[in-house]
Design an enzyme around this catalytic site. Structure first.
Site, mmCIF file in Angstrom:
data_model
loop_
_atom_site.group_PDB
_atom_site.id
_atom_site.type_symbol
_atom_site.label_atom_id
_atom_site.label_comp_id
_atom_site.label_asym_id
_atom_site.label_seq_id
_atom_site.Cartn_x
_atom_site.Cartn_y
_atom_site.Cartn_z
ATOM 1 N N ASN A 458 0.833 -1.196 0.000
ATOM 2 C CA ASN A 458 0.000 0.000 0.000
ATOM 3 C C ASN A 458 0.870 1.249 0.000
ATOM 4 O OD1 ASN A 458 -2.619 1.571 0.686
ATOM 5 N ND2 ASN A 458 -1.154 2.255 2.235
ATOM 6 N N GLU A 459 0.818 1.997 -1.072
ATOM 7 C CA GLU A 459 1.394 3.343 -1.181
ATOM 8 C C GLU A 459 2.899 3.433 -1.048
ATOM 9 O OE1 GLU A 459 -0.773 6.198 1.202
ATOM 10 O OE2 GLU A 459 -2.487 6.106 -0.151
#
Ligand code: BMA
Length: 899
Positions: A458-459
């Site tokens: 994530n990210e």
């Protein structure tokens, strides 16, 4: 011997370790009985009333010492001697230890563990029990007596994870330790990252045996079963391959295939090189579908393992696993009429618009989430017309109950690997950890048909672009990546995809969320996290139509939790005086918003859109939830519009950040910690219904000139609709327009259709206040094919921002009546003027549930909201409260002005 399992979930005790740094509560240094496993230290301390509830008030702050201590868990083992006799093997299984754990058996270290996400299997030998310990556990054994047992003491010491993480970090000064928050030592620690605090979660550095522990003994066992199914192009035939990995000597594997509880196929095979392989042809398979497309049919297999004994076969182990037969594709191909490539899922050859949400752990203490709670969460998402859940990378690989619920309820799962918002290291020990973690978890979860994507992180790919530092994305060899400033690309682009290709080849893999395009977070390729609204530039949510992406895997807006939930975290001694003046300055509310400037942003969006009063708690809650609902509705309305059929899948899905909370808090969640839906929940439910309409005012040269309108038909069949446009004056309730636009118009399946635009000036509307005082409604009337009844859906459109709409403040009257029919209890609402965001509540009923709420209501129409709770009865109108934009009604005390 048939494999035997000794449950070790009870009779544990715990204390703070004697060499632990000083604790404010010396009371913790004596042994106390602990809860049954799995457990975490905060839960044991809470159970023994040694700490206050970490979720109440600011208790979190005073409880940081818990994470700084070392904690010990201990139990006594009592193992039948047969576990060590002849060729039997005894294995201690610990499915998860959070996180830096030293395991000793009779004071000898048998394991040092540093990863909460992996399971351990430790072979025990008789020799390990031969000495008595000095803790009162007498190790006794008598091999002559088959009934006797060996006993011993099993202890697990959990160390301070933050300090250990710091040590690892200091050993690697060559690495660029950087995160979006919550400190950097978390990156060195394979612990749920949200334990370090997040912008929606408290910092509660818990530890403990958070997953089951048991002992098994056997001569041979089924080590793993891989089930894969391949479908013919026309989906009429499937081949199910069952590969049984065996640990220990074994001759034969028998496999039963079951459907709806009946054995439909039986197959026997010989074990060769520790594997028993069976292929079963299934003609006309019943497929697993996401719930909006069909039944989520599950098959299961029963596997029996046998060894040869004399001339016979001896049954030694068995296992049952359920799975689904389905085909998943992630479609990325050129689009017609637009640049870039699509990003959408096909399930069993059908393109699916993914409407869903991001999932965080449903508690700061995951071990207490029951199976029922998981089922309720997934049911809640499903009832909201969601078909996909994204398991976010800063939490945990979820428990079996979560995926079982998704399998059974037909919910697609986007599964992140557990990396979030940071530049993770990739030194050799860390690589070794990740290799084990990824392999174990993929093996554990791969049979779930609900999991349709494995995603690297994530990210983590947006870290460098946001810092305006260039990493060389063209450098793709593992060696070069490992030497680069972004070494974790080694995981996302090599290690993890290889493991997935090897172990779950039929499920797509994607390197990160977001990922794709020259600039990660591109609007034209891959998936995007759309945070220009709320974070980054704080654009208005009305900009969402131009902020779309090929697949929006995050976007959102904060709001306060529901009133009852908020009251749960106010300390009992907090008086209502603490809420006077500006509620958002309240110290407890501030503590329960973990984004440092969260309330400022809430106020920004509040003031930009409505007359944002903040003088009472109920009003603030309503106002923030209304803004969040408008935000979420705008996103789904405009992005679903871009799902326009073959080669025009301009947006393939949108997952709101976030579905749930891990404690009672102000956050982006659309339902709060206690599963109470916020207004955004119902907004999403309405916008993601199978058939919807859409209306939008187009401004040109500073004036609202035209109305664009469209319809979405997400069913798999054509729908024939009558489409009508109506308009009312907001100030008086007078209806000023009613025009049939289409008679028996056919909406093609599985797409949205732009239907055209209407010039507002040509509508012959009375002179209005630049159209700000007009409420439009586009209604679609059709025959609902699911139950063959007439149905009407409405898209309502007010001028925006809403604060410029001249809602009457004093004359508004909303009439509420309770009615009972075969369907149950409903509340019928009528109003004399157009109403925005009508939220109905029942006094003294904190468990009230509704099929819809927070609605817009037009004059002359009767809205019927089904009450799904237990306590409301016909005739109890005096218990109803209602709130809408600019108004408040308490049936018992009549109309009051907005608080
Ligand atoms: C997202 C997530 C989370 C975060 C959320 C809200 O990007 O990935 O890290 O909690 O934003 O800020």
């Amino acid at each position: 011997m048939l494999r035997k399992v000794i449950d070790l979930s009870s009779d544990w005790r715990y204390r703070s370790a004697l060499d632990s740094p000083g604790s404010p509560a010396t009371a913790t240094s004596i042994w106390r009985a602990c809860r049954s496993l799995p457990t975490e230290i905060h839960l044991d301390l809470l159970n023994d009333k040694l700490i206050p509830d970490p979720f109440v008030g600011k208790n979190e702050e005073a409880l940081q010492w818990v994470g700084e201590m070392k904690w010990e868990y201990e139990t006594s083992l009592s193992i039948p001697i047969e576990a060590f006799q002849s060729d039997a093997r005894a294995v201690l299984v610990m499915e998860g230890l959070d996180t830096f754990a030293t395991v000793t058996l009779n004071e000898k270290t048998i394991l040092e563990s540093a990863n909460a996400f992996i399971a351990h299997r430790l072979e025990l030998t008789r020799a390990m029990f031969d000495t008595a310990d000095d803790n009162g556990f007498q190790s006794s054994s008598n091999s002559d007596d088959a009934a006797s047992v060996v006993t011993g003491s099993l202890r697990i010491v959990f160390d301070n994870a933050e300090r250990r993480g710091l040590e690892i970090k200091e050993q690697h000064p060559e690495h660029d330790w950087f995160t979006f928050g919550s400190g950097t030592t978390r990156l060195a620690t394979r612990k749920p990252q949200y334990h370090y605090g997040w912008d929606w979660g408290p910092k509660l550095m818990t530890c403990g045996p958070w997953k089951p522990i048991y002992l098994e003994y056997f001569t041979s066992r089924i080590a793993d079963v891989a089930i894969s199914s391949s479908l013919s192009t026309d989906l009429q035939d499937a081949v199910v391959t069952v590969s049984v990995e065996v640990d220990g000597p074994a001759e034969q594997v028998a496999v039963d295939l079951l459907l709806h509880g009946n054995v439909i196929h039986h197959e026997v095979t010989t074990v060769r090189e520790k594997v028993g392989l069976v292929q079963i042809k299934v003609a006309g398979p019943e497929l697993w579908w996401p719930h909006n497309l069909g039944p989520a049919t599950m098959y299961s297999i029963r596997v029996f393992l046998s060894t040869a004994q004399a001339n016979d076969l001896l049954h030694v182990d068995q296992l049952e696993k359920s799975f689904g037969i389905r085909k998943i594709e992630l479609v990325q191909r050129k689009l017609e009429d637009q640049d870039g490539t699509s990003f959408f899922f096909k399930v069993n050859n059908i393109p699916v618009f993914a409407a869903g949400s991001c999932w965080i752990p449903a508690d700061s203490f995951v071990s207490r989430i029951s199976q029922r709670r998981y089922e309720e969460w997934i049911q809640l998402a499903r009832d909201c017309n969601q078909n996909m859940i994204r398991v976010w990378g800063g939490g945990v690989y979820e428990s079996p109950a979560f995926y079982d619920a998704c399998d059974q309820q037909g919910m697609l799962v986007w599964q992140d690997f557990m990396f979030a918002c940071g530049n993770f290291p990739a030194h050799p020990e860390f690589r070794a950890q990740i290799a084990v973690e990824a392999e174990q978890n993929v093996r554990r979860l791969r049979h779930h048909p609900s999991i349709v994507l494995w995603c690297g992180n994530n990210e983590d790919y947006v870290i460098y672009p946001l810092r305006r530092i260039q990493y060389d994305a063209t450098e793709t060899s593992p060696e070069a990546i490992l030497k680069s400033i972004f070494p974790a690309r080694y995981f996302y682009e090599h290690a993890l995809p290889n493991i997935c290709a090897d172990l779950t080849p039929d499920t797509p893999y994607w390197p990160g969320s977001p990922f794709g395009g020259d600039m990660v977070n591109s609007q034209l390729e891959g998936d995007i996290h759309q945070w220009h609204v709320w974070h980054l530039d704080m654009f208005p949510y009305q900009d969402y139509p131009r902020l779309s992406g090929r697949f929006v895997s995050e976007f959102g807006m904060q709001s306060l939790p529901c009133l009852e939930t908020t009251m749960e975290f106010f300390p009992a001694d907090a008086t209502s005086a603490t809420l006077e003046n500006n509620v958002l300055e309240n110290t407890f509310l501030n503590w329960h918003n973990k984004m440092p400037d969260g309330h400022d942003r809430i106020c920004h969006y509040g003031r930009a859109n409505i007359s944002f009063g903040a003088s009472s708690l109920a009003e603030v809650i309503y106002n923030t939830q209304l803004i969040q609902a408008e935000t979420v509705a705008t996103a789904y309305r405009s992005w679903r519009r871009l799902w326009q059929g073959p080669r025009k899948e301009y947006c393939g899905g949108a997952l709101v950040w976030q579905l749930n909370d891990c404690w009672p808090v102000t956050s982006w969640a659309i339902a709060d910690y206690y599963l109470r839906p916020k207004m955004a929940y119902w907004a999403m439910k309405r916008e993601c219904a199978a058939v919807t309409g859409g209306l939008s005012r187009i401004v040109k040269d500073g004036a609202e000139r035209t109305l664009e309108y469209w319809a979405a038909n997400m069913t798999q069949t054509g729908v024939t609709v009558d489409i009508t446009i109506r308009a009312w004056l907001v100030t008086t309730g007078e209806r000023i327009l009613e025009r049939k636009l289409h008679n028996r118009m056919s909406l093609a399946p599985n797409r949205s259709i732009d239907l055209g635009s209407l010039a507002i000036d040509d509508m012959n509307l009375p002179r209005t206040q630049q159209h700000r005082d007009i409420a439009f409604a586009l209604s679609l009337d059709f025959q609902d094919s699911s139950n063959d009844t007439p149905k009407s859906v409405q898209a309502i459109n007010f001028h925006e921002p809403l604060r410029e709409v001249p809602f009457p403040s004093d004359k508004t009257k909303v009439d509420l009546r309770i009615s009972q029919s075969a369907m149950g209890i409903s509340v019928q609402a009528k109003a004399a003027v157009p109403i925005k965001g009508l939220l109905i509540e029942v006094d003294g009923d904190s468990t009230a549930k509704w099929d819809d709420n927070g609605i817009d209501l037009m004059p002359g129409q009767v809205a019927e909201l089904r009450y799904l709770g237990q306590s409301l009865r016909p005739g109890q109108e005096d218990r109803l409260r209602a709130r809408w934009l600019g108004g408040y009604l308490d049936q018992s005390s009549d109309l009051r002005a907005s608080l």
